[in-house]
Scaffold this motif. Structure first.
Motif, PDB file in Angstrom:
ATOM      1  N   ILE A  16       0.832  -1.200   0.000  1.00 20.27           N
ATOM      2  CA  ILE A  16       0.000   0.000   0.000  1.00 20.27           C
ATOM      3  C   ILE A  16       0.869   1.253   0.000  1.00 20.27           C
ATOM      4  CG2 ILE A  16      -1.554   1.380   1.451  1.00 20.27           C
ATOM      5  CD1 ILE A  16      -2.901  -1.308   2.221  1.00 20.27           C
ATOM      6  N   TYR A  17       1.926   1.245   0.808  1.00 19.18           N
ATOM      7  CA  TYR A  17       2.799   2.419   0.881  1.00 19.18           C
ATOM      8  C   TYR A  17       3.442   2.716  -0.474  1.00 19.18           C
ATOM      9  CZ  TYR A  17       2.508   3.216   5.897  1.00 19.18           C
ATOM     10  OH  TYR A  17       2.058   3.537   7.154  1.00 19.18           O
ATOM     11  N   GLN A  18       3.868   1.664  -1.181  1.00 15.59           N
ATOM     12  CA  GLN A  18       4.502   1.963  -2.472  1.00 15.59           C
ATOM     13  C   GLN A  18       3.488   2.544  -3.444  1.00 15.59           C
ATOM     14  OE1 GLN A  18       4.264   0.488  -5.677  1.00 15.59           O
ATOM     15  NE2 GLN A  18       2.733  -1.071  -5.167  1.00 15.59           N
ATOM     16  N   VAL A  67       8.651  14.973   0.969  1.00 16.68           N
ATOM     17  CA  VAL A  67       9.154  14.546   2.277  1.00 16.68           C
ATOM     18  C   VAL A  67       8.201  13.518   2.874  1.00 16.68           C
ATOM     19  CG1 VAL A  67       9.852  15.251   4.602  1.00 16.68           C
ATOM     20  CG2 VAL A  67      10.165  16.834   2.677  1.00 16.68           C
ATOM     21  N   ILE A  68       8.758  12.407   3.344  1.00 18.91           N
ATOM     22  CA  ILE A  68       8.008  11.455   4.154  1.00 18.91           C
ATOM     23  C   ILE A  68       8.464  11.661   5.591  1.00 18.91           C
ATOM     24  CG2 ILE A  68       7.558   9.032   4.693  1.00 18.91           C
ATOM     25  CD1 ILE A  68       8.114   8.372   1.763  1.00 18.91           C
ATOM     26  N   ILE A  69       7.539  12.037   6.456  1.00 15.57           N
ATOM     27  CA  ILE A  69       7.852  12.221   7.875  1.00 15.57           C
ATOM     28  C   ILE A  69       7.425  10.956   8.602  1.00 15.57           C
ATOM     29  CG2 ILE A  69       7.430  13.569   9.956  1.00 15.57           C
ATOM     30  CD1 ILE A  69       6.762  15.950   8.162  1.00 15.57           C
ATOM     31  N   GLU A  70       8.393  10.253   9.176  1.00 14.84           N
ATOM     32  CA  GLU A  70       8.124   9.008   9.899  1.00 14.84           C
ATOM     33  C   GLU A  70       8.305   9.264  11.395  1.00 14.84           C
ATOM     34  OE1 GLU A  70       9.581   4.328  10.009  1.00 14.84           O
ATOM     35  OE2 GLU A  70      10.933   5.887   9.272  1.00 14.84           O
ATOM     36  N   LEU A  71       7.215   9.158  12.128  1.00 14.87           N
ATOM     37  CA  LEU A  71       7.251   9.401  13.573  1.00 14.87           C
ATOM     38  C   LEU A  71       7.398   8.057  14.287  1.00 14.87           C
ATOM     39  CD1 LEU A  71       4.264  11.934  13.749  1.00 14.87           C
ATOM     40  CD2 LEU A  71       6.699  12.421  13.418  1.00 14.87           C
ATOM     41  N   GLY A  72       8.578   7.808  14.826  1.00 14.52           N
ATOM     42  CA  GLY A  72       8.892   6.528  15.438  1.00 14.52           C
ATOM     43  C   GLY A  72       9.573   5.632  14.428  1.00 14.52           C
ATOM     44  N   ILE A  73      10.864   5.347  14.628  1.00 10.66           N
ATOM     45  CA  ILE A  73      11.597   4.578  13.616  1.00 10.66           C
ATOM     46  C   ILE A  73      12.123   3.237  14.133  1.00 10.66           C
ATOM     47  CG2 ILE A  73      12.250   6.675  12.389  1.00 10.66           C
ATOM     48  CD1 ILE A  73      15.045   6.385  13.543  1.00 10.66           C
ATOM     49  N   MET A  74      12.159   3.040  15.463  1.00 14.59           N
ATOM     50  CA  MET A  74      12.660   1.802  16.060  1.00 14.59           C
ATOM     51  C   MET A  74      14.012   1.413  15.452  1.00 14.59           C
ATOM     52  SD  MET A  74      12.196  -0.519  18.399  1.00 14.59           S
ATOM     53  CE  MET A  74      10.493  -0.778  18.878  1.00 14.59           C
ATOM     54  N   PHE A  75      14.062   0.356  14.619  1.00 22.23           N
ATOM     55  CA  PHE A  75      15.326  -0.122  14.044  1.00 22.23           C
ATOM     56  C   PHE A  75      15.705   0.608  12.759  1.00 22.23           C
ATOM     57  CE2 PHE A  75      13.402  -4.003  16.056  1.00 22.23           C
ATOM     58  CZ  PHE A  75      14.182  -3.968  17.198  1.00 22.23           C
ATOM     59  N   HIS A 122      14.319   2.748   5.823  1.00 23.91           N
ATOM     60  CA  HIS A 122      15.070   2.334   4.635  1.00 23.91           C
ATOM     61  C   HIS A 122      14.131   1.829   3.532  1.00 23.91           C
ATOM     62  CE1 HIS A 122      18.479   2.597   7.413  1.00 23.91           C
ATOM     63  NE2 HIS A 122      19.225   2.678   6.327  1.00 23.91           N
ATOM     64  N   PHE A 123      13.024   1.206   3.916  1.00 31.26           N
ATOM     65  CA  PHE A 123      12.049   0.788   2.909  1.00 31.26           C
ATOM     66  C   PHE A 123      11.482   2.007   2.177  1.00 31.26           C
ATOM     67  CE2 PHE A 123       7.533   0.266   1.861  1.00 31.26           C
ATOM     68  CZ  PHE A 123       7.616  -0.748   0.914  1.00 31.26           C
ATOM     69  N   PHE A 124      11.092   3.031   2.953  1.00 26.52           N
ATOM     70  CA  PHE A 124      10.544   4.239   2.328  1.00 26.52           C
ATOM     71  C   PHE A 124      11.582   4.897   1.415  1.00 26.52           C
ATOM     72  CE2 PHE A 124       7.956   4.502   6.455  1.00 26.52           C
ATOM     73  CZ  PHE A 124       6.904   3.797   5.895  1.00 26.52           C
ATOM     74  N   ARG A 148      18.913   9.587   1.179  1.00 27.50           N
ATOM     75  CA  ARG A 148      17.614  10.262   1.297  1.00 27.50           C
ATOM     76  C   ARG A 148      17.130  10.347   2.753  1.00 27.50           C
ATOM     77  NH1 ARG A 148      15.411  10.851  -3.770  1.00 27.50           N
ATOM     78  NH2 ARG A 148      16.194   9.439  -5.388  1.00 27.50           N
ATOM     79  N   ILE A 149      17.814   9.672   3.668  1.00 29.48           N
ATOM     80  CA  ILE A 149      17.358   9.574   5.059  1.00 29.48           C
ATOM     81  C   ILE A 149      18.046  10.607   5.943  1.00 29.48           C
ATOM     82  CG2 ILE A 149      17.316   8.102   7.120  1.00 29.48           C
ATOM     83  CD1 ILE A 149      17.186   5.682   5.233  1.00 29.48           C
ATOM     84  N   THR A 150      17.235  11.276   6.764  1.00 26.75           N
ATOM     85  CA  THR A 150      17.744  12.149   7.825  1.00 26.75           C
ATOM     86  C   THR A 150      17.038  11.771   9.120  1.00 26.75           C
ATOM     87  OG1 THR A 150      18.096  13.988   6.297  1.00 26.75           O
ATOM     88  CG2 THR A 150      18.012  14.519   8.652  1.00 26.75           C
TER      89      THR A 150
END
Length: 291
Positions: free
Chosen positions: A121-123, A133-141, A146-148, A177-179
Motif C-alpha cells: 500500500i505504501y509503495q 518529504v516522508i515524515i516518519e514518527l517513530g523509527i525503532m530499528f 530504509h524501505f521508504f 535520502r534519510i535524515t
C-alpha cells in the motif's frame, strides 16, 4: 463423580468423554509422545479404557489437530482472519520481541515492523502522491525508514525524515535520502526542524511511535498541517484497538484518529487502502487531506 475421576482424585465432575480426552492429552504431555494409533492403544491399556471410547471420542478431532505436522499454509485453511492476524503479529510482525527473530520481516537486511500488504500500500501511495518529504514518527530499528527511502529511489524523488525520542536501536542511515532527528516528536524544538524541512512541500506523514491515544492525537494535531491537499496522514497500528494487542488494549491509535476526525474536517477516511488487501495494521488509519 465418574469412576475415573474418583480413582484419580484429580478431576472435577465432567462428562466421561471430556474427561477421557483430558487424561489422554495429559498422558501425551507426560510421556512426550505425539498422537498416533500406538499412543492411543498404550493409553487405553494403561487406563483400562476400551479403545473405541478414545477412537470415537467427540474431542479427538481437536487433539489430532494439535499434533499434526502442518505448515502455516496448511493451517491457514482452518484459520479465521483474526487467527491469522494474531499469528502474523506475534511471529512475524513482532518476531524480534516474542522470541522468533528468524521470522521477523526484513527489508534489505533491516528488521521491518510492517505487514507485506501495508508495504505494498505504501509503495502505491508514494507513487500516486510523489511526496517531497516522508515524515516518519517513530523509527525503532530504521527498517521502515530504509524501505521508504528505497521506494523514493524507485520514484526518483523525495527524502525521509525519521523522528524518534531515541536513536539507540536504529541502524545508521544507509541511504542518502534519510535524515534522522532525535527527540520527542511533539516537542517545539523538533517541530521547528520539521518546519524548515517541510515548508511548502508535498508531505506524507506516518505516525508509528508511542501508541497511547493522547500521544497519537497530539502527533496528528501537530503534523496534520504539514500534509498537502491530496496527501495522506497514516495513523499506524490502529489494529491495536481492534485486536486488544498489548500494551494498548482499548484506547490507542484508532481512538486517536476518531477523536481527530470529529474535530477536523480537512481530512476524510480513505478506507480503500485498509480494505483493499484485507490484512492491514491500519484500519481507519489512512486519512486523506481534502482541503
Amino acid at each position: 463423580m465418574s469412576s475415573v475421576a474418583s480413582s484419580k482424585g484429580a478431576f472435577p465432575p465432567l462428562a466421561l468423554d471430556k474427561e477421557i480426552a483430558q487424561l489422554y492429552v495429559q498422558y501425551l504431555v507426560q510421556t512426550q509422545r505425539a498422537d498416533d494409533p500406538e499412543a492411543r492403544r498404550a493409553f487405553c491399556e494403561q487406563q483400562g479404557f476400551h479403545q473405541k471410547l478414545l477412537h470415537n471420542n467427540p474431542h479427538i478431532g481437536a487433539i489430532e489437530k494439535l499434533y499434526q505436522d502442518q505448515s502455516s499454509m496448511e493451517r491457514l485453511g482452518d484459520m479465521t482472519l483474526r487467527d491469522y492476524m494474531m499469528y502474523h503479529y506475534y511471529y512475524i510482525h513482532q518476531g524480534y520481541r516474542y522470541g522468533a527473530p528468524k521470522h521477523q520481516q526484513r527489508w534489505l537486511g533491516h528488521d521491518l515492523i510492517k505487514t507485506p500488504q501495508d508495504c505494498w500500500i505504501y509503495q502505491e501511495i508514494i507513487y500516486d502522491t510523489k511526496p517531497d518529504v516522508i515524515i516518519e514518527l517513530g523509527i525503532m530499528f530504521g527498517g521502515a525508514t530504509h524501505f521508504f527511502a528505497s521506494m523514493l529511489d524507485l520514484v526518483g524523488h523525495g527524502e525521509v525524515l525519521g523522528i524518534d525520542i531515541s536513536l539507540a536501536k536504529a541502524k545508521p542511515p544507509e541511504n542518502k535520502r534519510i535524515t534522522y532527528i532525535e527527540g520527542s516528536s511533539t516537542s517545539e524544538s523538533v517541530l521547528e526542524q520539521v518546519r524548515k524541512k517541510a515548508a511548502g512541500k508535498r508531505v506524507l506523514v506516518i505516525a508509528d511511535s508511542d501508541h497511547e491515544k493522547n500521544h497519537v492525537l497530539g502527533e496528528i494535531r501537530a503534523y496534520a498541517p504539514f500534509v498537502h491537499v491530496g496527501g495522506y496522514f497514516i495513523v499506524e497500528d490502529s489494529l491495536n484497538d481492534v485486536m486488544g494487542y498489548h500494551p494498548v488494549p482499548n484506547e490507542g491509535p484508532k481512538a486517536a484518529a476518531e477523536a481527530f476526525m470529529k474535530e477536523n474536517d480537512d481530512f476524510v477516511y480513505d478506507r480503500r487502502w485498509g480494505e483493499r488487501y484485507i490484512m492491514s495494521l491500519n484500519p481507519n488509519g489512512v486519512l486523506l487531506r481534502v482541503k
